[in-house]
Motif scaffolding. Structure first.
Motif, PDB file in Angstrom:
ATOM      1  N   LEU A 165     -23.156  40.852-107.322  1.00 39.86           N
ATOM      2  CA  LEU A 165     -22.671  42.073-106.691  1.00 39.86           C
ATOM      3  C   LEU A 165     -22.218  43.120-107.691  1.00 39.86           C
ATOM      4  N   GLY A 166     -21.852  42.683-108.872  1.00 38.25           N
ATOM      5  CA  GLY A 166     -21.309  43.615-109.841  1.00 38.25           C
ATOM      6  C   GLY A 166     -19.872  43.993-109.521  1.00 38.25           C
ATOM      7  N   GLY A 167     -19.225  43.220-108.681  1.00 37.22           N
ATOM      8  CA  GLY A 167     -17.831  43.446-108.285  1.00 37.22           C
ATOM      9  C   GLY A 167     -17.291  42.179-107.665  1.00 37.22           C
ATOM     10  N   GLU A 168     -16.014  42.164-107.408  1.00 35.44           N
ATOM     11  CA  GLU A 168     -15.370  40.986-106.830  1.00 35.44           C
ATOM     12  C   GLU A 168     -15.589  40.912-105.323  1.00 35.44           C
ATOM     13  N   LEU A 169     -15.609  39.672-104.813  1.00 34.79           N
ATOM     14  CA  LEU A 169     -15.654  39.458-103.374  1.00 34.79           C
ATOM     15  C   LEU A 169     -14.282  39.766-102.781  1.00 34.79           C
ATOM     16  N   GLY A 170     -14.267  40.261-101.562  1.00 34.61           N
ATOM     17  CA  GLY A 170     -13.006  40.529-100.884  1.00 34.61           C
ATOM     18  C   GLY A 170     -12.341  39.231-100.462  1.00 34.61           C
ATOM     19  N   ALA A 171     -11.026  39.240-100.342  1.00 35.18           N
ATOM     20  CA  ALA A 171     -10.289  38.044 -99.935  1.00 35.18           C
ATOM     21  C   ALA A 171     -10.645  37.633 -98.510  1.00 35.18           C
ATOM     22  N   ARG A 172     -10.960  38.602 -97.677  1.00 37.18           N
ATOM     23  CA  ARG A 172     -11.305  38.325 -96.274  1.00 37.18           C
ATOM     24  C   ARG A 172     -12.803  38.464 -96.023  1.00 37.18           C
ATOM     25  N   ALA A 173     -13.386  39.558 -96.513  1.00 37.42           N
ATOM     26  CA  ALA A 173     -14.812  39.824 -96.319  1.00 37.42           C
ATOM     27  C   ALA A 173     -15.261  40.883 -97.321  1.00 37.42           C
ATOM     28  N   THR A 174     -16.575  40.976 -97.489  1.00 43.31           N
ATOM     29  CA  THR A 174     -17.157  41.982 -98.378  1.00 43.31           C
ATOM     30  C   THR A 174     -18.279  42.690 -97.633  1.00 43.31           C
ATOM     31  N   LEU A 175     -18.286  44.015 -97.705  1.00 39.09           N
ATOM     32  CA  LEU A 175     -19.352  44.829 -97.129  1.00 39.09           C
ATOM     33  C   LEU A 175     -20.275  45.231 -98.267  1.00 39.09           C
ATOM     34  N   VAL A 176     -21.502  44.717 -98.250  1.00 38.96           N
ATOM     35  CA  VAL A 176     -22.465  45.001 -99.305  1.00 38.96           C
ATOM     36  C   VAL A 176     -23.488  45.982 -98.751  1.00 38.96           C
ATOM     37  N   GLN A 177     -23.600  47.134 -99.401  1.00 35.41           N
ATOM     38  CA  GLN A 177     -24.525  48.176 -98.967  1.00 35.41           C
ATOM     39  C   GLN A 177     -25.644  48.314 -99.981  1.00 35.41           C
ATOM     40  N   PHE A 178     -26.887  48.171 -99.526  1.00 33.53           N
ATOM     41  CA  PHE A 178     -28.058  48.419-100.358  1.00 33.53           C
ATOM     42  C   PHE A 178     -28.511  49.844-100.084  1.00 33.53           C
ATOM     43  N   SER A 179     -28.558  50.657-101.141  1.00 34.70           N
ATOM     44  CA  SER A 179     -28.877  52.071-101.027  1.00 34.70           C
ATOM     45  C   SER A 179     -29.979  52.452-101.997  1.00 34.70           C
ATOM     46  N   SER A 180     -30.468  53.664-101.829  1.00 34.36           N
ATOM     47  CA  SER A 180     -31.403  54.248-102.787  1.00 34.36           C
ATOM     48  C   SER A 180     -30.982  55.699-103.015  1.00 34.36           C
ATOM     49  N   ALA A 181     -31.424  56.259-104.115  1.00 34.70           N
ATOM     50  CA  ALA A 181     -30.970  57.586-104.526  1.00 34.70           C
ATOM     51  C   ALA A 181     -31.369  58.687-103.541  1.00 34.70           C
ATOM     52  N   PHE A 182     -32.511  58.556-102.898  1.00 37.08           N
ATOM     53  CA  PHE A 182     -33.021  59.625-102.035  1.00 37.08           C
ATOM     54  C   PHE A 182     -32.649  59.460-100.569  1.00 37.08           C
ATOM     55  N   CYS A 183     -31.808  58.511-100.246  1.00 37.23           N
ATOM     56  CA  CYS A 183     -31.487  58.144 -98.867  1.00 37.23           C
ATOM     57  C   CYS A 183     -30.291  58.935 -98.346  1.00 37.23           C
ATOM     58  N   ALA A 184     -30.527  59.840 -97.401  1.00 41.93           N
ATOM     59  CA  ALA A 184     -29.437  60.635 -96.823  1.00 41.93           C
ATOM     60  C   ALA A 184     -28.487  59.792 -95.972  1.00 41.93           C
ATOM     61  N   PRO A 185     -28.973  58.877 -95.108  1.00 43.53           N
ATOM     62  CA  PRO A 185     -28.039  58.052 -94.335  1.00 43.53           C
ATOM     63  C   PRO A 185     -27.171  57.134 -95.208  1.00 43.53           C
ATOM     64  N   CYS A 186     -27.612  56.877 -96.438  1.00 46.82           N
ATOM     65  CA  CYS A 186     -26.828  56.017 -97.336  1.00 46.82           C
ATOM     66  C   CYS A 186     -25.488  56.661 -97.675  1.00 46.82           C
ATOM     67  N   ARG A 187     -25.463  57.968 -97.827  1.00 44.40           N
ATOM     68  CA  ARG A 187     -24.208  58.661 -98.147  1.00 44.40           C
ATOM     69  C   ARG A 187     -23.218  58.552 -96.994  1.00 44.40           C
ATOM     70  N   ALA A 188     -23.698  58.721 -95.777  1.00 41.14           N
ATOM     71  CA  ALA A 188     -22.827  58.591 -94.607  1.00 41.14           C
ATOM     72  C   ALA A 188     -22.354  57.145 -94.446  1.00 41.14           C
ATOM     73  N   THR A 189     -23.243  56.205 -94.718  1.00 44.23           N
ATOM     74  CA  THR A 189     -22.875  54.791 -94.630  1.00 44.23           C
ATOM     75  C   THR A 189     -21.818  54.453 -95.675  1.00 44.23           C
ATOM     76  N   ARG A 190     -21.963  54.986 -96.879  1.00 40.60           N
ATOM     77  CA  ARG A 190     -20.971  54.777 -97.943  1.00 40.60           C
ATOM     78  C   ARG A 190     -19.594  55.242 -97.479  1.00 40.60           C
ATOM     79  N   ARG A 191     -19.548  56.405 -96.834  1.00 40.23           N
ATOM     80  CA  ARG A 191     -18.285  56.944 -96.352  1.00 40.23           C
ATOM     81  C   ARG A 191     -17.670  56.040 -95.269  1.00 40.23           C
ATOM     82  N   VAL A 192     -18.490  55.605 -94.310  1.00 39.34           N
ATOM     83  CA  VAL A 192     -18.006  54.751 -93.220  1.00 39.34           C
ATOM     84  C   VAL A 192     -17.482  53.428 -93.770  1.00 39.34           C
ATOM     85  N   LEU A 193     -18.246  52.788 -94.647  1.00 40.41           N
ATOM     86  CA  LEU A 193     -17.828  51.485 -95.177  1.00 40.41           C
ATOM     87  C   LEU A 193     -16.597  51.618 -96.070  1.00 40.41           C
TER      88      LEU A 193
END
Length: 137
Positions: A44-72
């Motif tokens: 993951l390149g980061g630590e797992l959460g104590a309760r849960a981890t939200l892992v988002q797979f994104s790409s540079a040209f993806c507009a919905p990825c930015r909104a998803t990043r904000r929500v998560l």
């Protein structure tokens, strides 16, 4: 007259498909093919959460990825013990193939041990993500 009937049928079929696709996009669900799939902190390149981890797979040209990043990010800030990790799909093709990531954004909900318990393709809604966290623990 036959051409008009064909046009109406094609428009009706396309509209039905579009409505179905929109309804399913972003829905957080359990997928049987995810059983036994596990991620560790090094992947993951980061630590797992104590309760849960939200892992988002994104790409540079993806507009919905930015909104998803904000929500998560908002959900991770609201729910104690939950972390959000974003992974660039283009830079991690082996991981993308192993986890069957077919489009971006794809969100995986991991439990505290790193097991994949839920998945959403498309932009998930905040309430759906919070509900999935409640079911994942």
């Amino acid at each position: 007259m036959t051409g008009l009937v064909v046009c109406v049928v094609v428009l009706a079929a396309a509209s039905a498909y579009g409505m179905l696709h929109r309804r399913r996009s972003g829905r957080v669900r359990v997928r049987g093919r995810d059983d036994g799939k596990r991620l560790v902190a090094a992947e993951l390149g980061g630590e797992l959460g104590a309760r849960a981890t939200l892992v988002q797979f994104s790409s540079a040209f993806c507009a919905p990825c930015r909104a998803t990043r904000r929500v998560l990010g908002e959900v991770a800030g609201m729910v104690p013990g939950v972390t959000h990790v974003e992974i660039d799909a283009e830079d991690n093709l082996d991981l993308v193939r192993r986890l069957d990531i077919l489009k971006t954004p794809t969100v995986l909900v991991l439990d505290a041990d790193g097991n994949v318990v839920r998945r959403a393709t498309g932009q998930p809604r905040r309430a759906d993500v919070i509900a999935a966290l409640g079911e994942a623990v």
